[in-house]
Design an enzyme around this catalytic site. Structure first.
Site, PDB file in Angstrom:
ATOM      1  N   LYS A  91       0.846  -1.202   0.000  1.00 19.38           N
ATOM      2  CA  LYS A  91       0.000   0.000   0.000  1.00 19.38           C
ATOM      3  C   LYS A  91       0.879   1.248   0.000  1.00 19.38           C
ATOM      4  O   LYS A  91       0.694   2.153  -0.791  1.00 19.38           O
ATOM      5  CB  LYS A  91      -0.906  -0.032   1.237  1.00 19.38           C
ATOM      6  CG  LYS A  91      -1.799   1.174   1.371  1.00 19.38           C
ATOM      7  CD  LYS A  91      -2.764   1.024   2.531  1.00 19.38           C
ATOM      8  CE  LYS A  91      -3.475   2.338   2.783  1.00 19.38           C
ATOM      9  NZ  LYS A  91      -4.366   2.303   3.935  1.00 19.38           N
TER      10      LYS A  91
ATOM     11  N   GLU B 291      10.594  -4.630   4.310  1.00 19.72           N
ATOM     12  CA  GLU B 291      10.657  -6.035   3.907  1.00 19.72           C
ATOM     13  C   GLU B 291      10.329  -6.181   2.421  1.00 19.72           C
ATOM     14  O   GLU B 291      11.039  -6.844   1.655  1.00 19.72           O
ATOM     15  CB  GLU B 291       9.652  -6.882   4.707  1.00 19.72           C
ATOM     16  CG  GLU B 291       9.982  -7.040   6.176  1.00 19.72           C
ATOM     17  CD  GLU B 291       9.381  -5.947   7.042  1.00 19.72           C
ATOM     18  OE1 GLU B 291       9.142  -4.822   6.525  1.00 19.72           O
ATOM     19  OE2 GLU B 291       9.167  -6.193   8.234  1.00 19.72           O
TER      20      GLU B 291
ATOM     21  N   GLY C 235      -4.765  -1.794   5.084  1.00 22.55           N
ATOM     22  CA  GLY C 235      -3.945  -2.907   4.590  1.00 22.55           C
ATOM     23  C   GLY C 235      -4.585  -4.259   4.867  1.00 22.55           C
ATOM     24  O   GLY C 235      -4.672  -5.117   3.996  1.00 22.55           O
ATOM     25  N   ARG C 236      -5.055  -4.454   6.099  1.00 27.13           N
ATOM     26  CA  ARG C 236      -5.604  -5.772   6.480  1.00 27.13           C
ATOM     27  C   ARG C 236      -7.020  -5.990   5.959  1.00 27.13           C
ATOM     28  O   ARG C 236      -7.615  -7.018   6.204  1.00 27.13           O
ATOM     29  CB  ARG C 236      -5.523  -5.949   7.993  1.00 27.13           C
ATOM     30  CG  ARG C 236      -6.164  -4.836   8.807  1.00 27.13           C
ATOM     31  CD  ARG C 236      -5.711  -4.893  10.263  1.00 27.13           C
ATOM     32  NE  ARG C 236      -6.201  -3.768  11.049  1.00 27.13           N
ATOM     33  CZ  ARG C 236      -5.594  -2.598  11.143  1.00 27.13           C
ATOM     34  NH1 ARG C 236      -4.476  -2.375  10.481  1.00 27.13           N
ATOM     35  NH2 ARG C 236      -6.096  -1.634  11.888  1.00 27.13           N
TER      36      ARG C 236
ATOM     37  N   GLU D 278      -4.427  -6.531  14.890  1.00 25.54           N
ATOM     38  CA  GLU D 278      -3.937  -5.216  14.487  1.00 25.54           C
ATOM     39  C   GLU D 278      -5.058  -4.181  14.585  1.00 25.54           C
ATOM     40  O   GLU D 278      -4.810  -2.988  14.715  1.00 25.54           O
ATOM     41  CB  GLU D 278      -3.368  -5.274  13.047  1.00 25.54           C
ATOM     42  CG  GLU D 278      -2.379  -4.150  12.752  1.00 25.54           C
ATOM     43  CD  GLU D 278      -1.611  -4.333  11.441  1.00 25.54           C
ATOM     44  OE1 GLU D 278      -0.415  -4.665  11.482  1.00 25.54           O
ATOM     45  OE2 GLU D 278      -2.214  -4.151  10.363  1.00 25.54           O
TER      46      GLU D 278
ATOM     47  N   HIS E  16      -4.556 -32.987  17.818  1.00 26.57           N
ATOM     48  CA  HIS E  16      -3.414 -33.794  18.262  1.00 26.57           C
ATOM     49  C   HIS E  16      -2.263 -32.902  18.714  1.00 26.57           C
ATOM     50  O   HIS E  16      -1.122 -33.372  18.817  1.00 26.57           O
ATOM     51  CB  HIS E  16      -2.967 -34.733  17.141  1.00 26.57           C
ATOM     52  CG  HIS E  16      -4.090 -35.636  16.721  1.00 26.57           C
ATOM     53  ND1 HIS E  16      -4.353 -36.827  17.352  1.00 26.57           N
ATOM     54  CD2 HIS E  16      -5.065 -35.471  15.792  1.00 26.57           C
ATOM     55  CE1 HIS E  16      -5.425 -37.382  16.799  1.00 26.57           C
ATOM     56  NE2 HIS E  16      -5.881 -36.577  15.854  1.00 26.57           N
TER      57      HIS E  16
ATOM     58  N   LYS F  41       9.619  -0.432  13.807  1.00 28.17           N
ATOM     59  CA  LYS F  41      10.164  -0.135  12.468  1.00 28.17           C
ATOM     60  C   LYS F  41      11.256   0.926  12.566  1.00 28.17           C
ATOM     61  O   LYS F  41      12.306   0.821  11.925  1.00 28.17           O
ATOM     62  CB  LYS F  41       9.050   0.415  11.558  1.00 28.17           C
ATOM     63  CG  LYS F  41       7.997  -0.589  11.159  1.00 28.17           C
ATOM     64  CD  LYS F  41       7.035   0.043  10.152  1.00 28.17           C
ATOM     65  CE  LYS F  41       5.815  -0.803   9.933  1.00 28.17           C
ATOM     66  NZ  LYS F  41       4.813  -0.181   9.067  1.00 28.17           N
TER      67      LYS F  41
END
Ligand code: F6P
Length: 545
Positions: free
Chosen positions: A208, A214, A269-270, A355, A386, A514
């Site tokens: 965005k 990253e 973003g999410r 978030e 399990h 950041k």
């Protein structure tokens, strides 16, 4: 602007507080006392069965849930969100992922401008491009069709398309393979580059902001790899496209803005998988499939806005979550899909929920004195059974859980599905009923175990039960029902954040790390030392060596 109201000042909240203290009947007793419990507490709507009868509530609590939604003004808040009000106050933005799937003719205005023409233009761009790539008309620099799509993004620019692509694998084209690179750990990109070749690979750089460290690091490395392995500068345009709101950043990176798919600052973003960030999904299942996904979400947007509270799936999910978080001290919430295709669903909503609602400052700027967003976690069943279910069954924390399943499966191994479904249903029953000391003792005696041993071991074999679950059963995991499901969780998050009086659409909490990472990075590279605590300093020096 969403109103500022302390939840504890709402009468319904106060009544729920009292209700949580005096109505402690167990789930087992509630089912025993009321044979109509399921018919009272389920919603069957548009291919989704939402069974919330295995929850700690009776008719009084259920009415208080509805009273809470009403008194808090949730209906109006939903309208404010869906009509484009700038409810993301700390970033001065509207929150309009619902506009991205607005299949009606209704205009939606932000700053006096209808956003729908732009949304429709982006659909057209996605449709044209995806048709070209899917059909093979879009060629790589040596004239071959695209066979690999590598999405480079992180957070919302990764998890959304990754989750949806996995969920809709049965609908995916066989012409292309889809890969995702998110982590700045070079191992992530390195392993993908081993599987693809420059002539047939399309990289989608999804960010965005187009500034995320990253993503930019991975994108630059991918571009270098492309250029070192046969591609020329002039070929980049055939192999790199961008999805972003930052045209300048895209151009600076060296991607032709002709090959840029835009979206808007009013898409979080999410919540962006519905926008051009969904490009990998469009390439995978085609634009028509993507539209079905949007259709499903749009249906849920209408449902949350219009359905009565007693049959409003996201609103009920939201108040049930509040019930456990605020009145029963539940620190976490598990999402347990009994569908392998939904294996990224919990991870996706870990970001979506945590978030959004991981905040301790309320809408008036004060620290809250009640819990807000829970820890969201989960893995698909039956694997989790399990692994971590022990703690859900016999641990000391109450962990309300959502079980998600599909009535019809999307594969040909038909014998497996009834086994999977049996496990899903059995788990919700076991969590609810438990197993009493008497039942355990009878069982052990019947197995011929000595009285001494029964006395010693029986306590460990008792299940208290009374662990609440929601069961969400889709007709099948297809684009439409997936759209509904994802939108339901989004609305749940919004309603909870609204009642908790927090801002769900910013994420200031991710900033500090950041900034510090940049400082530390410079120091690791021999830059000037900064003032750090002894631990941080020692770690820097250790890694420098
Ligand atoms: O740092 C958190 C975050 O901003 C998320 O909200 C977002 O989804 C992710 O990083 C990626 O951001 P971008 O799409 O701008 O690269």
């Amino acid at each position: 602007m969403l109103k500022n109201q302390k939840p504890q000042e709402l009468k319904a909240w106060q009544k729920l507080q009292k209700n949580s203290i005096y109505d402690k009947r167990t789930l087992k007793i509630r089912f025993y006392e009321d044979s109509e419990r399921f018919s009272k507490y389920h919603v069957n709507w548009d291919g989704i069965l939402f069974d919330f009868s295995k929850n700690h509530m009776g008719s009084e609590t259920f009415s208080l849930f509805q009273e809470l939604l009403e008194e808090a003004g949730v209906r109006e808040a939903i309208m404010q969100q869906q009509s484009g009000e700038k409810i993301n106050v700390t970033e001065d933005r509207a929150v309009l992922h619902t506009a991205l799937r607005n299949m009606s003719d209704k205009p939606i205005f932000v700053d006096g401008k209808d956003v729908m023409p732009g949304v429709k233009a982006s659909w057209a761009q996605l449709a044209t491009f995806s048709n070209e790539v899917r059909s093979g008309a879009w060629k790589g620099y040596t004239g071959k069709r695209i066979k690999h799509v590598v999405n480079i993004g992180i957070g919302g620019s990764d998890l959304g398309p990754r989750m949806v692509i996995n969920a809709l694998k049965p609908f995916q084209t066989e012409e292309m393979t889809f890969h995702f690179v998110a982590n700045v750990d070079g191992a992530d990109l390195h392993e993908i580059l081993k599987k693809v070749d420059p002539e047939t690979t399309l990289f989608i750089v999804a960010s965005k902001t187009f500034t995320t460290q990253e993503t930019m690091t991975n994108a630059n490395s991918a571009k270098s790899w492309f250029l070192e392995n046969g591609g020329q500068d002039a070929d980049v345009a055939r192999h790199f496209v961008a999805v972003s709101t930052n045209a300048d950043g895209v151009a600076e990176f060296g991607i032709d803005t002709e090959n840029m798919f835009g979206f808007w600052d009013w898409v979080g973003g999410r919540y962006s998988v519905w926008s051009s960030i969904g490009l990998p999904v469009v390439l995978s299942i085609g634009f028509q499939g993507f539209q079905e996904f949007l259709n499903g979400a749009h249906a849920m947007d209408n449902h949350v806005a219009e359905a009565d509270w007693n049959e409003n799936i996201p609103a009920l999910m939201a108040v049930l979550g509040i019930w456990y978080r605020n009145f029963q001290n539940a620190p976490s919430h598990a999402i347990l899909p009994y569908d392998q295709y939904l294996d990224k669903f919990a991870a996706y909503f870990q970001q979506g929920d945590m978030e959004s609602n991981g905040k301790y400052v309320d809408r008036a700027g004060n620290r809250v004195n009640y819990p807000t967003g829970p820890i969201i976690w989960g893995e698909p069943g039956t694997n989790g059974q399990h692994a971590f279910y022990q703690l859900i069954h016999q641990g000391t924390d109450l962990i309300p859980s959502d079980f998600i399943a599909a009535k019809n499966c999307q594969h040909s191994l038909r014998d497996h599905h009834p086994i999977l479904m049996a496990n899903f249903i059995a788990q919700t029953e076991a969590l609810m009923k438990g197993k009493s000391r008497t039942e355990v003792e009878i069982e052990m005696r019947q197995a011929g175990i000595s009285e001494n041993e029964v006395d010693k071991i029986a306590p460990y074999r008792v299940f208290e039960g009374n662990r609440p679950t929601n069961s969400i059963v889709l007709d099948e995991v297809n684009p439409y029902h997936l759209g509904q499901l994802v939108a339901a969780y989004e609305h749940k998050i919004f309603i909870q954040g609204f009642i908790w009086n927090i801002f769900s659409y910013d994420q200031w909490g991710v900033e500090l790390g950041k900034v510090l990472a940049k400082t530390v990075f410079n120091e690791l590279n021999g830059g000037p030392a900064h003032d750090h605590d002894s631990s941080t300093l020692a770690l820097i020096n250790y890694l420098k060596k």
